[in-house]
Design a protein around this motif. Structure first.
Motif, PDB file in Angstrom:
ATOM      1  N   LEU A 292      37.150  41.644   4.318  1.00 26.95           N
ATOM      2  CA  LEU A 292      37.293  41.480   2.873  1.00 26.95           C
ATOM      3  C   LEU A 292      38.481  42.278   2.353  1.00 26.95           C
ATOM      4  N   ARG A 293      38.572  43.525   2.758  1.00 25.88           N
ATOM      5  CA  ARG A 293      39.689  44.342   2.283  1.00 25.88           C
ATOM      6  C   ARG A 293      41.023  43.787   2.772  1.00 25.88           C
ATOM      7  N   GLN A 294      41.087  43.356   4.026  1.00 22.90           N
ATOM      8  CA  GLN A 294      42.325  42.781   4.545  1.00 22.90           C
ATOM      9  C   GLN A 294      42.703  41.522   3.781  1.00 22.90           C
ATOM     10  N   ARG A 295      41.694  40.717   3.449  1.00 22.94           N
ATOM     11  CA  ARG A 295      41.973  39.489   2.701  1.00 22.94           C
ATOM     12  C   ARG A 295      42.548  39.809   1.327  1.00 22.94           C
ATOM     13  N   ILE A 296      42.020  40.876   0.702  1.00 24.00           N
ATOM     14  CA  ILE A 296      42.535  41.272  -0.608  1.00 24.00           C
ATOM     15  C   ILE A 296      43.956  41.811  -0.493  1.00 24.00           C
ATOM     16  N   GLU A 297      44.172  42.727   0.450  1.00 18.70           N
ATOM     17  CA  GLU A 297      45.468  43.403   0.540  1.00 18.70           C
ATOM     18  C   GLU A 297      46.578  42.494   1.048  1.00 18.70           C
ATOM     19  N   HIS A 298      46.201  41.447   1.805  1.00 15.95           N
ATOM     20  CA  HIS A 298      47.213  40.554   2.348  1.00 15.95           C
ATOM     21  C   HIS A 298      47.225  39.196   1.659  1.00 15.95           C
ATOM     22  N   MET A 336      36.326  48.225  -5.196  1.00 14.76           N
ATOM     23  CA  MET A 336      36.823  46.963  -4.653  1.00 14.76           C
ATOM     24  C   MET A 336      37.461  46.105  -5.744  1.00 14.76           C
ATOM     25  N   ASN A 337      36.921  46.179  -6.961  1.00 13.16           N
ATOM     26  CA  ASN A 337      37.579  45.481  -8.069  1.00 13.16           C
ATOM     27  C   ASN A 337      38.965  46.060  -8.323  1.00 13.16           C
ATOM     28  N   ASP A 338      39.082  47.390  -8.172  1.00 12.08           N
ATOM     29  CA  ASP A 338      40.396  48.026  -8.297  1.00 12.08           C
ATOM     30  C   ASP A 338      41.387  47.410  -7.308  1.00 12.08           C
ATOM     31  N   CYS A 339      40.925  47.175  -6.076  1.00 15.42           N
ATOM     32  CA  CYS A 339      41.801  46.582  -5.059  1.00 15.42           C
ATOM     33  C   CYS A 339      42.285  45.200  -5.489  1.00 15.42           C
TER      34      CYS A 339
END
Length: 629
Positions: A292-298, A336-339
Motif C-alpha cells: 500500500l505504501r509503495q503504491r502511494i509513493e510510486h 497514511m492519509n498524509d502520505c
C-alpha cells in the motif's frame, strides 16, 4: 461517653474494615460517621432505580446484600451483581447527580448506611482518597467496556496476531552485526551465510548504521564500489530505533510515516536487541502495508491513489478487527492519509512554477489533530514567503492549491462545505498575513467569528517548508498564553456544546430524517473533549494538537488530578471507538457517519457512554471554574 459518641465510634470501626474507607483520614471517617443514617430494607424491596431520579443518598451496605440488575459484563446480557457488607452504590450516579442506570433491590433483609447527596459531594472535595476511589471506579468501567468492544472486533480476526505485541516478542533470531571498519566483502559474506536481509553496524553494541539488500544496487553495484570499502562509507547512519518494549503498532506507524523497512529494537541502554522488518510485521498481521505504501509513493496518476485510498480503508478495518485502540488507529489513518496528500502534491507540483516561493501545506481540524476517522473531508490551507509581491505569486499558488484540492476530492477526501481549503484565497496567505489573522482573532475576538476560527488552531504541516508552520504555531502560542480575555472567550465557545445528558431520561437525543433517538458522536461526543483540550493547551503554551496529548500535557498545569485525567482520556477513547465502529459498518451512509442510535447499544455500552459523557461534563466544569463561567 454518650450514646451518640459510642455509635459514631462503632460506625468508624465498621468503615475502617472496608475500601476505600480503610485508607481515609480519621477526621474524614468521623465526618462520615456523624452524618450516616441506618435504613432497613426487607427482602425484595427496591432501594433505587432509574425512575426515582438522581439519588438523594449514597449507600453503604451494613448487613445483608443488594442485588444490582443490569450492572456488569458483556454485550446483550441480562446481568446482575451482588453487593455485600461494606460495598457502596451508586458511585457513578451519585458523582454525576443523575439517575442510576441500574435497579438496586434487597436480596435479603438488609441494612444500609445512607449518606445525603450534599455530604457525599463534600466528602469528594475534602478526601483525596475517596475522590480517587470514585474516579478510579469510573475509569475501570470505561476500560472494561473498551476491552469488551476490542474483543468483539478481535473475533473477526482470530487468526491474526494483535498489534499490541511487544517488539521483543517479534524478534526471531540474533541480529547480524559488524563494526564500522568491516569491508563490504566480509559483510556480504556474513549476510549470505546467515540469509539475512540487513547488516547492522554497531559500536559497543549500540547501532550506528544499517545496510540492507535494497541498498546494494544504488550504493555498491551501480557505482562500482570496491568490495574492500569499509561498510561505514555506504551504510545508512543513525538508523531508526524503538525500545524493545514498544509495540508492533509503533513499528508499523514508524515504517508508514518514515518510509523505512526496518526498525531496530534496543534495550534501555540503547544496545541492539533485534531487527524488525516489514516482512516480520506482514507475516504477523497479514496486512498489505508495504504494498500500500509503495503504491502511494510510486503512484504516477490519481487513479492509483484512488485505489490506494480504498485499500487504506480496508486495511484500517482489518486493524480495527484486530482490536487496535482508537488512539492508534486514528493516528494510523491520519498518517497514511498524509502520505496520499503528499503524493497528490508531488504529482501536482511540477505543473506549477513555485521555485522561488517558500510554501507549506497546512492541515487543520481532525487531520491537524491526527484524529481522522473513516469519514473525513478536507480542511487545509497554504502559508508562504516570497520576495515577490502577492499579486504576482498568489494566482500561481491558488492554481496549484485548486488542483491539489480537486485531486484530493478524487482520492476520497470530499470538498469542505465550509470552504476551509487552500483553494480559498482567504486561506492561502503569506506568513505575515496568517500572523495578522491570528493576532486579530486573539486581540479582538468576536464570539461568532471565533467559533468558526477554532479549527485553524489545530494546524499541522504536511508538505513543503515546515518551518513556516512552526513559526505560525509559535506566534499563536505566544499571543494566546498572555491574553486571558481571549482564553475566556475561547472557553465560552467550548462550553457552548452541551453534554447530551438529561435530568430525567438517560440521553438528550436528536431527530434524523424524521426519526428520533439519535446522538451525534462528533458534535455531542468527541467535540466535548476536543474544544476544552484546545483551550487548556493554548493557555499553557502546549504546542501539541492531538486532543489526548493536549490533555496529558496541559492537565498537570491546570490542576487536574492524574486519576481524573485518566478517566477523561479513557472516556474520549471510548467515544472515538464508538465512532470508528459506527463508520466501519458497510451500511452506514455518509450523512450518518457520526450518528448513533442509542437504543442499539447493549446495556454495558449504554452505561459506559453515559459515564464517558459524565467525564466530558467534568472537563467542562473544570473549564467553567477556571474561567468563572
Amino acid at each position: 461517653m454518650t450514646a451518640n459518641a459510642t455509635l459514631c465510634l462503632a460506625t468508624v470501626e465498621f468503615l475502617s474494615k472496608h475500601a476505600p474507607f480503610d485508607t481515609m483520614r480519621a477526621e474524614d471517617l468521623t465526618f462520615i460517621a456523624k452524618r450516616l443514617a441506618l435504613a432497613y430494607y426487607p427482602e425484595g424491596h427496591i432501594v433505587l432505580e432509574p425512575e426515582m431520579g438522581a439519588p438523594a443518598y449514597f449507600y453503604i451496605v451494613q448487613r445483608g446484600a443488594i442485588r444490582v440488575d443490569g450492572a456488569t459484563s458483556g454485550p446483550s446480557q441480562d446481568t446482575h451483581a451482588l453487593l455485600e457488607e461494606g460495598e457502596c452504590f451508586p458511585i457513578g450516579a451519585a458523582s454525576g447527580d443523575r439517575p442510576t442506570v441500574n435497579r438496586y433491590t434487597a436480596a435479603e433483609d438488609t441494612f444500609c448506611y445512607q449518606l445525603a447527596s450534599a455530604d457525599f459531594h463534600r466528602l469528594l472535595q475534602q478526601s483525596s482518597e475517596f475522590n480517587r476511589f470514585c474516579t478510579a471506579y469510573l475509569a475501570t468501567l470505561l476500560g472494561q467496556t473498551h476491552l469488551n468492544m476490542q474483543q468483539s472486533f478481535q473475533q473477526k480476526a482470530l487468526e491474526q496476531q494483535g498489534m499490541a505485541a511487544s517488539l521483543s516478542r517479534l524478534i526471531r533470531r540474533e541480529p547480524i552485526t559488524c563494526p564500522p571498519d568491516t569491508s563490504l566483502a566480509e559483510a556480504f559474506t556474513a549476510m549470505h551465510a546467515a540469509r539475512a536481509g540487513s547488516m547492522v553496524i554497531t559500536e559497543a553494541g549500540v547501532p550506528i548504521g544499517i545496510l540492507t539488500q535494497s541498498d546494494l544496487l544504488p550504493r555498491v553495484l551501480l557505482p562500482n564500489t570496491p568490495l574492500d570499502t569499509p561498510i561505514s562509507q555506504v551504510m545508512t547512519p543513525s538508523p531508526f530505533t524503538l525500545s524493545e518494549h514498544a509495540t508492533a503498532y509503533d513499528a508499523t506507524l514508524a515504517m508508514a510515516t518514515r518510509g523505512i523497512r526496518h526498525v531496530l529494537a534496543v534495550d534501555g541502554a540503547g544496545r541492539l536487541r533485534g531487527v524488525i522488518s516489514e516482512r516480520d510485521l506482514f507475516a504477523m498481521q497479514r496486512v498489505g502495508l508495504r504494498e500500500l505504501r509503495q503504491r502511494i509513493e510510486h503512484a504516477t496518476d490519481l487513479a492509483n491513489l484512488v485505489q490506494a485510498g480504498q485499500d487504506l480503508r480496508q486495511l484500517s478495518y482489518n486493524l480495527l478487527a484486530q482490536g487496535l485502540g482508537p488512539e492508534q488507529l486514528t493516528q494510523f489513518v491520519s498518517a497514511m492519509n498524509d502520505c496520499i496528500v503528499r503524493q497528490v502534491i508531488a504529482l501536482t507540483l511540477p505543473k506549477h512554477d513555485l521555485h522561488d516561493i517558500q510554501w507549506c501545506w497546512l492541515a487543520f481540524g481532525s487531520e491537524g489533530r491526527e484524529e481522522q476517522t473513516f469519514s473525513t473531508d478536507q480542511d487545509n490551507g497554504l502559508v508562504y514567503l516570497s520576495e515577490r509581491p502577492d499579486d504576482e505569486i498568489k494566482p500561481t499558488l491558488l492554481a496549484f492549491a485548486a488542483e491539489v484540492v480537486a485531486g484530493l476530492d478524487q482520492c476520497g477526501f470530499p470538498l469542505c462545505q465550509g470552504h476551509i481549503m487552500a483553494s480559498n484565497p482567504d486561506l492561502t496567505l503569506s506568513l505575515e498575513a496568517w500572523q495578522r489573522k491570528f493576532s486579530h482573532w486573539i486581540s479582538s475576538p468576536d464570539p461568532k467569528a471565533l467559533l468558526a476560527a477554532t479549527i485553524f488552531f489545530d494546524l499541522r504541516p504536511l508538505a513543503g517548508d515546515e518551518s513556516l508552520a512552526q513559526r505560525l504555531t509559535k506566534h499563536l502560542l505566544q499571543h494566546v498564553s498572555s491574553n486571558t480575555m481571549f482564553q475566556h472567550m475561547l472557553a465560552g465557545n467550548a462550553l457552548s456544546s452541551h453534554v447530551p445528558l438529561g435530568l430525567v431520561r438517560d440521553f438528550v437525543t436528536e431527530t434524523h430524517q424524521g426519526q428520533s433517538g439519535w446522538l451525534d458522536l462528533k458534535k455531542s461526543g468527541a467535540r466535548l473533549f476536543v474544544d476544552p483540550a484546545r483551550v487548556l493547551a493554548l493557555a499553557h503554551g502546549v504546542a501539541a494538537t492531538n486532543t489526548l496529548s493536549r490533555l496529558e500535557q496541559a492537565a498537570p498545569k491546570s490542576g487536574i488530578h492524574p486519576d481524573v485525567l485518566h478517566a477523561m482520556l479513557d472516556a474520549f477513547r471510548f467515544i472515538q471507538l464508538l465512532r470508528l465502529r459506527l463508520q466501519q459498518e458497510p451500511h452506514t451512509e455518509k450523512s450518518r457517519a457520526n450518528l448513533l442510535r442509542v437504543d442499539e447499544l447493549n446495556p454495558l455500552e449504554r452505561r459506559m457512554l453515559k459515564e464517558s459523557l459524565q467525564q466530558a461534563r467534568r472537563l467542562q466544569s473544570h473549564l467553567k471554574t477556571r474561567y468563572s463561567l
